[in-house]
Design an enzyme around this catalytic site. Structure first.
Site, PDB file in Angstrom:
ATOM      1  N   GLY A  94       1.051  -1.124  -0.037  1.00  0.00           N
ATOM      2  CA  GLY A  94      -0.047  -0.100  -0.199  1.00  0.00           C
ATOM      3  C   GLY A  94       0.898   1.249  -0.004  1.00  0.00           C
ATOM      4  O   GLY A  94       2.194   1.546   0.036  1.00  0.00           O
ATOM      5  N   GLY A  96       2.564   3.715   1.414  1.00  0.00           N
ATOM      6  CA  GLY A  96       3.236   4.022   2.641  1.00  0.00           C
ATOM      7  C   GLY A  96       3.723   5.103   2.972  1.00  0.00           C
ATOM      8  O   GLY A  96       3.986   5.739   4.024  1.00  0.00           O
ATOM      9  N   GLY A 130       7.193   7.456   6.297  1.00  0.00           N
ATOM     10  CA  GLY A 130       6.312   7.938   5.616  1.00  0.00           C
ATOM     11  C   GLY A 130       7.101   8.997   4.501  1.00  0.00           C
ATOM     12  O   GLY A 130       6.404   9.853   3.668  1.00  0.00           O
ATOM     13  N   ARG A 187      -1.656  -0.841  -9.891  1.00  0.00           N
ATOM     14  CA  ARG A 187      -0.334  -1.865 -10.149  1.00  0.00           C
ATOM     15  C   ARG A 187      -0.876  -3.387 -10.252  1.00  0.00           C
ATOM     16  O   ARG A 187      -2.068  -3.633  -9.922  1.00  0.00           O
ATOM     17  CB  ARG A 187       0.569  -1.751  -8.947  1.00  0.00           C
ATOM     18  N   ASP A 256       4.477  -4.904  -7.373  1.00  0.00           N
ATOM     19  CA  ASP A 256       3.943  -3.397  -7.065  1.00  0.00           C
ATOM     20  C   ASP A 256       4.509  -2.232  -8.061  1.00  0.00           C
ATOM     21  O   ASP A 256       4.125  -1.255  -7.839  1.00  0.00           O
ATOM     22  CB  ASP A 256       4.055  -3.404  -5.727  1.00  0.00           C
TER      23      ASP A 256
HETATM   24  P1  AMP Z   1       9.303   1.101  -3.247  1.00  0.00           P
HETATM   25  O1  AMP Z   1      10.530   0.243  -2.890  1.00  0.00           O
HETATM   26  O2  AMP Z   1       9.578   2.634  -3.236  1.00  0.00           O
HETATM   27  O3  AMP Z   1       8.506   0.452  -4.426  1.00  0.00           O
HETATM   28  O4  AMP Z   1       8.142   0.938  -1.818  1.00  0.00           O
HETATM   29  C1  AMP Z   1       7.822  -0.384  -1.400  1.00  0.00           C
HETATM   30  C2  AMP Z   1       6.711  -0.336  -0.422  1.00  0.00           C
HETATM   31  O5  AMP Z   1       7.438   0.311   0.723  1.00  0.00           O
HETATM   32  C3  AMP Z   1       5.522   0.472  -0.692  1.00  0.00           C
HETATM   33  O6  AMP Z   1       4.448   0.014  -0.197  1.00  0.00           O
HETATM   34  C4  AMP Z   1       5.706   1.910  -0.193  1.00  0.00           C
HETATM   35  O7  AMP Z   1       4.873   2.731   0.102  1.00  0.00           O
HETATM   36  C5  AMP Z   1       6.802   1.458   1.192  1.00  0.00           C
HETATM   37  N1  AMP Z   1       7.706   2.514   1.264  1.00  0.00           N
HETATM   38  C6  AMP Z   1       8.979   2.905   0.973  1.00  0.00           C
HETATM   39  N2  AMP Z   1       9.525   3.949   1.640  1.00  0.00           N
HETATM   40  C7  AMP Z   1       8.595   4.114   2.775  1.00  0.00           C
HETATM   41  C8  AMP Z   1       8.714   5.167   3.798  1.00  0.00           C
HETATM   42  N3  AMP Z   1       9.834   5.725   4.012  1.00  0.00           N
HETATM   43  N4  AMP Z   1       7.898   5.069   4.798  1.00  0.00           N
HETATM   44  C9  AMP Z   1       6.639   4.143   4.591  1.00  0.00           C
HETATM   45  N5  AMP Z   1       6.573   3.376   3.469  1.00  0.00           N
HETATM   46  C10 AMP Z   1       7.614   3.271   2.642  1.00  0.00           C
HETATM   47 MG    MG Z   2       6.836   1.005  -5.448  1.00  0.00          MG
END
Ligand code: AMP
Ligand code: MG
Length: 491
Positions: A94, A96, A130, A187, A256
């Site tokens: 989701g 995040g 976040g 996605r 995702d």
């Molecule tokens: P990504 O690697 O950017 O595609 O993210 C993979 C998952 O980790 C997704 O659900 C993002 O929303 C979550 N995510 C990545 N970085 C953060 C963060 N700093 N805080 C919260 N969720 C994160």
């Molecule tokens: Mg991602």
């Protein structure tokens, strides 16, 4: 959230169809405000395409909106729910650290998601903060805009806003928010999420929504869900081929990070390769080479199988039949990919008809590049140069032999050589976002607060097929001491 100033006429025209879907698809919440939002980069050209007013948005009002402190008129902010296979392992994920503000309807009737990335915690944040650091958000802005200029389907970047707050990774870094624009943020993982919840009606709702939004022609098919599957497979085959054509390595092809729209999404530790090698990996977290350059079509297919699995309940009332239909749809992927790839590679080589030996000619060239550690981008670009035989790098015996065959091959076409060379320059970029130039620009911005190199790089990348005076430095491969070995997602 309070409205802190009267809303100026920024051109917002939201219609929030995703937020209107049943609760299961999202959590409704605003972005978390930041301390001191300051607009760092703003994409005027994109703003105009979206029907937005740059003069209104390049202001404190714009900083407040893109920092998440003020909702634009008509927004209905949500965090989207999704799941995904990350490096092969299933997880519920989701948004995040992102908030979808809503869908902007452009003056010509197109619909684009406006999303803030780095906008604070959501119910999907798990242990994350976040937030996002400035470097990775600038990186996504630069590379997504470069991809767009190259003609590759991609999400785009409207703004980077400093939050005025620090984020803590290995060290304290300036926090930033990226305003991302996408055909949608749905996605493969969105389907996996709904499938995992085992709610067949929600699955149908999502599939119908995706068909309406991204594949409207498939609504009239005898089996619209099978038509959706086939159409997505074809789009993904074309997208992956276009990455290979420019030497792009996504780096994190988790399910995702694969968008149903067929756009490139979620730029993390992605990279463009300099010297050609099919096994190239840059991402520090991809220790097994799962997402290596030449493995991308295989991974795309693996992800598409995950997508097909989610559709099983919709494809046919009988499961065995549904599975058979899904398998039948996936089976041609390697051929489809090859078709798109060869179409693009033929154009790169200046071949505008087909000859049976084209594949061999391409293979020989790639093998030569691999052996010689030749620069992928420049070798193709140089192929269009009349003076190529005089260039030192191409005096090498094996290449000279290959080049004779190539000359004979293009000469068998009716087009005059000058036309062929001109057309080749339109498919072989002179400028790509080379890792060392990207790193140099990010370092200047994040460590010295100097945005000059980022601006110059963006200007160079905006016209990748031209060789404009003063931009020679962006065309050069890295000197040995400039080579970037690894890229990081920095999340
Ligand atoms: P990504 O690697 O950017 O595609 O993210 C993979 C998952 O980790 C997704 O659900 C993002 O929303 C979550 N995510 C990545 N970085 C953060 C963060 N700093 N805080 C919260 N969720 C994160
Ligand atoms: Mg991602």
């Amino acid at each position: 959230m309070d409205t802190i100033t009267p809303t100026p006429q920024a051109g917002w025209h939201f219609d929030n169809s995703y937020a209107a879907l049943p609760d299961i698809f999202r959590a409704e919440l605003p972005p978390m405000p930041v301390q001191a939002p300051r607009l760092l980069l703003f994409n005027r050209t994109l703003a105009l395409e979206l029907g937005l007013q740059p003069e209104v948005l390049e202001s404190d009002y714009g900083a407040a909106v893109f920092g998440g402190n003020q909702l634009p008129q008509g927004a209905r902010p949500i965090a989207q729910a999704y799941a995904g296979h990350q490096f092969g392992h299933f997880a519920m994920l989701g948004d995040g650290r992102a908030i979808l503000l809503g869908e902007q309807i452009t003056p010509d009737g197109k619909r684009f998601d406006i999303q803030l990335k780095g906008s604070g915690r959501t119910p999907f944040s798990r242990s994350g903060d976040g937030r996002a650091a400035l470097g990775p958000m600038l990186r996504e802005y630069i590379i997504s805009e470069a991809m767009h200029a190259l003609g590759i389907p991609t999400t785009r970047s409207l703004a980077v806003t400093l939050s005025g707050e620090a984020v803590y990774r290995e060290t304290a870094m300036p926090g930033a928010i990226l305003t991302r624009v996408a055909a949608s943020h749905i996605r493969v993982g969105t389907f996996e999420y709904v499938a995992a919840r085992r709610e067949p009606e929600s699955l149908r709702t999502l599939a119908d929504y995706v068909i309406r939004r991204h594949y409207p022609l498939m609504a009239d098919a005898e089996n619209p869900y099978l038509a959706l599957l086939r159409a997505f497979i074809d789009r993904q085959a074309a997208l992956t081929a276009s990455w290979l054509a420019v030497g792009f390595i996504h780096g994190v092809m988790n399910t995702d990070n694969m968008a149903l729209s067929g756009e490139t999404i979620d730029y993390g530790p992605c990279a463009f390769m300099d010297d050609y090698h099919p096994a190239k990996v840059f991402s520090s977290i991809d220790t097994q080479g799962r997402y290596a350059f030449g493995n991308q079509p295989n991974v795309a297919q693996w992800n598409l199988v995950r997508f097909a699995e989610t559709l099983i309940p919709l494809l046919h009332a009988e499961e065995a039949q549904a599975v058979a239909l899904a398998e039948e749809a996936i089976e041609p992927f390697p051929r489809l990919f090859r078709h798109h790839w060869m179409l693009m590679m033929r154009a790169k080589m200046g071949f505008y008809n087909r000859e049976p030996d084209d594949v061999d000619l391409l293979k020989e060239l790639l093998e030569w590049m691999e052996q010689q550690h030749a620069d992928y981008t420049n070798t193709f670009r140089d192929l269009s140069r009349a003076e190529l035989p005089e260039l030192l790098a191409y005096k090498e015996a094996a290449f000279a032999q290959w080049h004779k065959k190539w000359l004979a091959r293009v000469a068998r076409q009716p087009e005059p050589m000058e036309d062929i060379r001109r057309r080749m320059r339109q498919t072989n970029p002179a400028i790509i976002p080379r890792n060392h130039k990207v790193e140099e620009a990010l370092t200047a911005a994040a460590q010295r607060g100097d945005l000059g190199p980022v601006q110059q790089l963006l200007a160079a990348l905006a016209r990748p097929y031209e060789e404009l005076p003063g931009l020679e430095a962006y065309r050069l491969p890295p000197a040995p001491e400039e080579v970037v070995e690894q890229t990081f997602c920095g999340t």
